[in-house]
Motif scaffolding. Structure first.
Motif, PDB file in Angstrom:
ATOM      1  N   PHE A  12      16.197 -43.163  95.114  1.00 21.76           N
ATOM      2  CA  PHE A  12      17.190 -42.677  95.993  1.00 21.76           C
ATOM      3  C   PHE A  12      17.463 -41.275  96.141  1.00 21.76           C
ATOM      4  N   ILE A  13      18.094 -40.735  95.071  1.00 20.49           N
ATOM      5  CA  ILE A  13      18.357 -39.367  95.140  1.00 20.49           C
ATOM      6  C   ILE A  13      16.964 -38.499  95.270  1.00 20.49           C
ATOM      7  N   ASP A  32       6.593 -41.027  89.093  1.00 20.07           N
ATOM      8  CA  ASP A  32       7.594 -42.115  89.186  1.00 20.07           C
ATOM      9  C   ASP A  32       6.808 -43.558  88.630  1.00 20.07           C
ATOM     10  N   THR A  36      12.596 -48.837  89.526  1.00 17.34           N
ATOM     11  CA  THR A  36      13.732 -49.049  90.508  1.00 17.34           C
ATOM     12  C   THR A  36      13.390 -48.375  91.731  1.00 17.34           C
ATOM     13  N   GLY A  37      12.326 -47.346  91.885  1.00 15.07           N
ATOM     14  CA  GLY A  37      11.884 -46.603  93.159  1.00 15.07           C
ATOM     15  C   GLY A  37      10.985 -47.533  93.897  1.00 15.07           C
ATOM     16  N   GLN A  73      14.719 -36.257  87.873  1.00 15.66           N
ATOM     17  CA  GLN A  73      15.794 -37.418  88.375  1.00 15.66           C
ATOM     18  C   GLN A  73      15.427 -38.823  87.635  1.00 15.66           C
ATOM     19  N   TYR A 140      25.050 -45.290  78.570  1.00 20.54           N
ATOM     20  CA  TYR A 140      24.238 -44.440  79.792  1.00 20.54           C
ATOM     21  C   TYR A 140      24.951 -42.987  79.454  1.00 20.54           C
ATOM     22  N   LYS A 144      22.951 -39.295  78.803  1.00 15.49           N
ATOM     23  CA  LYS A 144      22.978 -38.246  79.685  1.00 15.49           C
ATOM     24  C   LYS A 144      23.358 -37.013  79.160  1.00 15.49           C
ATOM     25  N   VAL A 170      26.949 -40.918  93.519  1.00 20.20           N
ATOM     26  CA  VAL A 170      26.302 -40.590  94.868  1.00 20.20           C
ATOM     27  C   VAL A 170      25.773 -41.744  95.910  1.00 20.20           C
TER      28      VAL A 170
HETATM   29  P1  NAD Z   1      16.968 -44.472  91.511  1.00 16.61           P
HETATM   30  O1  NAD Z   1      16.926 -45.746  90.493  1.00 16.61           O
HETATM   31  O2  NAD Z   1      17.011 -44.914  92.768  1.00 16.61           O
HETATM   32  O3  NAD Z   1      16.110 -43.586  90.930  1.00 16.61           O
HETATM   33  C1  NAD Z   1      15.643 -43.362  89.711  1.00 16.61           C
HETATM   34  C2  NAD Z   1      14.083 -43.118  89.675  1.00 16.61           C
HETATM   35  O4  NAD Z   1      13.439 -43.065  88.528  1.00 16.61           O
HETATM   36  C3  NAD Z   1      13.302 -44.598  90.254  1.00 16.61           C
HETATM   37  O5  NAD Z   1      12.457 -44.281  91.371  1.00 16.61           O
HETATM   38  C4  NAD Z   1      12.630 -45.085  89.132  1.00 16.61           C
HETATM   39  O6  NAD Z   1      11.511 -45.784  89.554  1.00 16.61           O
HETATM   40  C5  NAD Z   1      12.538 -43.866  88.353  1.00 16.61           C
HETATM   41  N1  NAD Z   1      12.030 -44.029  86.837  1.00 16.61           N
HETATM   42  C6  NAD Z   1      13.069 -44.779  86.019  1.00 16.61           C
HETATM   43  N2  NAD Z   1      12.423 -44.781  84.663  1.00 16.61           N
HETATM   44  C7  NAD Z   1      11.183 -44.163  84.900  1.00 16.61           C
HETATM   45  C8  NAD Z   1      10.267 -43.538  83.835  1.00 16.61           C
HETATM   46  N3  NAD Z   1      10.421 -44.037  82.623  1.00 16.61           N
HETATM   47  N4  NAD Z   1       9.154 -42.739  84.287  1.00 16.61           N
HETATM   48  C9  NAD Z   1       9.218 -42.523  85.751  1.00 16.61           C
HETATM   49  N5  NAD Z   1       9.930 -42.793  86.754  1.00 16.61           N
HETATM   50  C10 NAD Z   1      10.929 -43.663  86.289  1.00 16.61           C
HETATM   51  O7  NAD Z   1      18.557 -43.861  91.005  1.00 16.61           O
HETATM   52  P2  NAD Z   1      19.076 -42.744  91.658  1.00 16.61           P
HETATM   53  O8  NAD Z   1      20.560 -43.093  92.124  1.00 16.61           O
HETATM   54  O9  NAD Z   1      18.427 -41.830  92.725  1.00 16.61           O
HETATM   55  O10 NAD Z   1      19.446 -41.867  90.374  1.00 16.61           O
HETATM   56  C11 NAD Z   1      18.466 -40.580  90.129  1.00 16.61           C
HETATM   57  C12 NAD Z   1      19.170 -39.893  88.971  1.00 16.61           C
HETATM   58  O11 NAD Z   1      20.354 -39.341  89.241  1.00 16.61           O
HETATM   59  C13 NAD Z   1      19.196 -40.374  87.584  1.00 16.61           C
HETATM   60  O12 NAD Z   1      18.790 -39.672  86.729  1.00 16.61           O
HETATM   61  C14 NAD Z   1      20.388 -40.998  87.676  1.00 16.61           C
HETATM   62  O13 NAD Z   1      20.719 -41.502  86.205  1.00 16.61           O
HETATM   63  C15 NAD Z   1      21.270 -39.984  88.117  1.00 16.61           C
HETATM   64  N6  NAD Z   1      22.740 -40.240  88.553  1.00 16.61           N
HETATM   65  C16 NAD Z   1      22.705 -41.104  89.593  1.00 16.61           C
HETATM   66  C17 NAD Z   1      24.025 -41.218  90.225  1.00 16.61           C
HETATM   67  C18 NAD Z   1      24.387 -41.903  91.240  1.00 16.61           C
HETATM   68  O14 NAD Z   1      25.572 -42.228  91.793  1.00 16.61           O
HETATM   69  N7  NAD Z   1      23.411 -42.670  92.196  1.00 16.61           N
HETATM   70  C19 NAD Z   1      25.194 -40.619  89.420  1.00 16.61           C
HETATM   71  C20 NAD Z   1      24.956 -39.782  88.349  1.00 16.61           C
HETATM   72  C21 NAD Z   1      23.712 -39.653  88.050  1.00 16.61           C
END
Ligand code: NAD
Length: 311
Positions: A12-13, A32, A36-37, A73, A140, A144, A170
């Motif tokens: 997502f982000i 990636d 989850t992506g 990310q 979690y 972080k 987010v």
């Molecule tokens: P998301 O699940 O959409 O994105 C995470 C991505 O990481 C996915 O594309 C997933 O396939 C990839 N991934 C996971 N494990 C992996 C690995 N071992 N190797 C390679 N790729 C891997 O989630 P998001 O909401 O976009 O989060 C992005 C980042 O922001 C994360 O680090 C999350 O912890 C952080 N974050 C998000 C929020 C929020 O509200 N969405 C808040 C605080 C922090």
């Protein structure tokens, strides 16, 4: 032209960040594992997608080669999942971050890290600011915080430029509403658009600093250019406003259409009751300003889901 690596760039982000980097003339690689992506998030974007795991040294070496900035990310991004399975969260979020830092150090790249408001845990002081002692209440949040501390240690030990950004709840386009541990905004938006009842955990009076993804992308770009005084630091990236979950649902339904009365279920362990960011330090250190507020961000988000017909 500069080359950026976005780990988790199919998420997502990450995918929102990739889009903006390309618009600004960067060359972009994405690493990636698609856990989850989704590759569809990168449709039409001229970025190289390397499908692999951040814990795989060989693939990480290939991905970081030539990069001047790594936007890290990739993570297992869910509090609830970390409570159910702390070990895999630790492995990806802590060991994975350490691996990314080592690979970035070896090519002389800067690292901007996606940290989280969950590092604070429950605090007596609101809004939360960076001088407070962190007391995470979920695995979690611990993962972080460990990532942040590794960034700080790499700046201290190797003089490496690093910046951690503590994202606050987010939301925005491309967020997955159907994932097992989906976030509240995409769930509320898609249920409301479809006329289904939403689920609220607890009484709905818990609050958060809901932050539109465009603000988070902007903070990443600022962190990529931050001067030495910000290196090794961790900064809040919120909107600086607080809204309850009940207010969130009311606003979403105002935009997406009325739906049946929500279903209330018990509070989930690990969830923080109140979360509100002070963004003063981020304004000073990174010249960050959240350009898109809560209601405008929700309006853009509802419009996006409506257009995609994701329900
Ligand atoms: P998301 O699940 O959409 O994105 C995470 C991505 O990481 C996915 O594309 C997933 O396939 C990839 N991934 C996971 N494990 C992996 C690995 N071992 N190797 C390679 N790729 C891997 O989630 P998001 O909401 O976009 O989060 C992005 C980042 O922001 C994360 O680090 C999350 O912890 C952080 N974050 C998000 C929020 C929020 O509200 N969405 C808040 C605080 C922090």
């Amino acid at each position: 032209m500069s080359l950026a690596l976005v780990t988790g760039g199919a998420g997502f982000i990450g995918s929102n960040l990739v889009r903006e980097l390309l618009l600004r003339g960067w060359d972009v690689k994405v690493l990636d594992n698609l856990s989850t992506g989704r590759p569809e998030n990168l449709t039409g974007l001229d970025a190289e997608l390397i499908q692999g795991d951040i814990r795989d040294e060989a693939v990480l070496g290939r991905a970081t080669s030539g990069a001047s900035v790594v936007f890290h990310q990739a993570a297992i991004p869910s509090v609830a999942r970390s409570v159910a399975d702390p070990l895999s969260t630790n492995d990806v979020n802590v060991n994975g971050t350490l691996a990314v830092l080592m690979a970035a150090r070896d090519v002389g790249a800067r690292v901007v890290f996606a940290s989280s408001s969950s590092v604070y845990g429950d605090q007596d002081v609101m809004p939360v600011h960076e001088a407070l002692a962190c007391r995470p209440i979920s695995p979690y949040g611990v993962s972080k915080l460990a990532g942040e501390r590794y960034l700080h240690a790499f700046t201290s030990s190797y003089g490496m430029p690093t910046v951690a950004l503590r994202y606050f709840n987010v939301f925005g386009p491309q967020q997955d509403p159907s994932a097992e541990y989906a976030a509240v905004v995409p769930k509320f938006v898609t249920s409301s658009l479809a006329g289904r009842a939403s689920t609220i955990y607890g009484d709905g009076e818990q609050s958060s600093d809901f932050t539109y993804v465009g603000n988070v992308v902007a903070a990443n770009l600022l962190a990529a250019e931050a001067g030495e005084s910000a290196w090794g630091g961790a900064f809040n990236v919120g909107c600086g406003e607080r809204h309850t979950v009940n207010e969130l649902l009311e606003t979403v339904q105002g935009l997406a259409g009325d739906a049946p009365t929500p279903v209330f279920e018990s509070v989930r362990p690990g969830d923080v009751r109140e979360s509100h960011a002070s963004i003063e330090a981020t304004k000073t250190a990174l010249a960050y300003e959240p350009d898109v507020g809560f209601e405008e961000g929700l309006a853009r988000t509802v419009a996006w889901y409506r257009e995609q017909e994701v329900m």
